[in-house]
Design a protein around this motif. Structure first.
Motif, short mmCIF file in Angstrom:
data_model
loop_
_atom_site.label_atom_id
_atom_site.label_comp_id
_atom_site.label_asym_id
_atom_site.label_seq_id
_atom_site.Cartn_x
_atom_site.Cartn_y
_atom_site.Cartn_z
N GLN A 175 0.79 -0.86 -0.12
CA GLN A 175 0.08 0.22 0.02
C GLN A 175 1.02 1.31 -0.11
OE1 GLN A 175 -2.62 -0.62 3.63
NE2 GLN A 175 -4.48 -1.13 1.83
N ASP A 180 3.36 -1.33 -10.24
CA ASP A 180 2.39 -2.37 -10.25
C ASP A 180 1.07 -2.08 -9.03
OD1 ASP A 180 5.83 -4.10 -10.32
OD2 ASP A 180 3.97 -4.91 -11.73
N TYR A 181 2.15 -1.20 -8.24
CA TYR A 181 1.19 -0.63 -7.15
C TYR A 181 1.18 0.96 -7.74
CZ TYR A 181 1.67 -5.21 -5.20
OH TYR A 181 1.97 -6.38 -5.17
#
Length: 127
Positions: free
Chosen positions: A2, A115-116
């Motif tokens: 996150q 990716d995030y």
């Protein structure tokens, strides 16, 4: 993984802001990190990126000499120091993580490399 971006706000032209992006989960120290931005009515664009160890950095031409990306792997945080801000820098700024960790001049600029993504933080520069 996150990502939590913060530090945005309203600033006058010529002013400065420092954005932070704190990571939780995953192995931050092995990730390349990037900052992108999206202005109203425009597509998201690359701003800057940094390799996993900070040894390589990349910037879009419009921010070179004004913005600086850095990272603190112990704090799992990447920073974007923005100086000499211009009204055209107004946008939502997003941080992103590339878990592969290795980037080059071309790959750093691609959304697909990451990716995030964090949720974004608003930067508004008044003239």
């Amino acid at each position: 993984v996150q990502l939590q971006a913060s530090g945005g706000g309203l600033v006058q032209a010529g002013g400065s802001l420092r954005l932070s992006c704190a990571a939780s989960g995953g192995t931050f120290s092995s990730y390349a990190m990037g900052w992108f931005r999206q202005a109203p009515g425009k597509e998201r664009e690359f701003v800057t990126a940094i390799s996993w160890n900070g040894g390589s950095t990349y910037y879009t031409d419009s921010v070179k000499g004004r913005f600086t990306i850095s990272r603190d792997n112990a704090k799992k945080t990447v920073y974007l120091q923005m100086n000499s801000l211009k009204p055209e820098d107004t946008a939502v700024y997003f941080c992103a993580a590339d878990t592969y960790g290795v980037i080059d001049r071309k790959s750093a600029r691609s959304d697909y490399e990451y990716d995030y993504w964090g949720q974004g933080t608003q930067v508004t520069v008044s003239s």
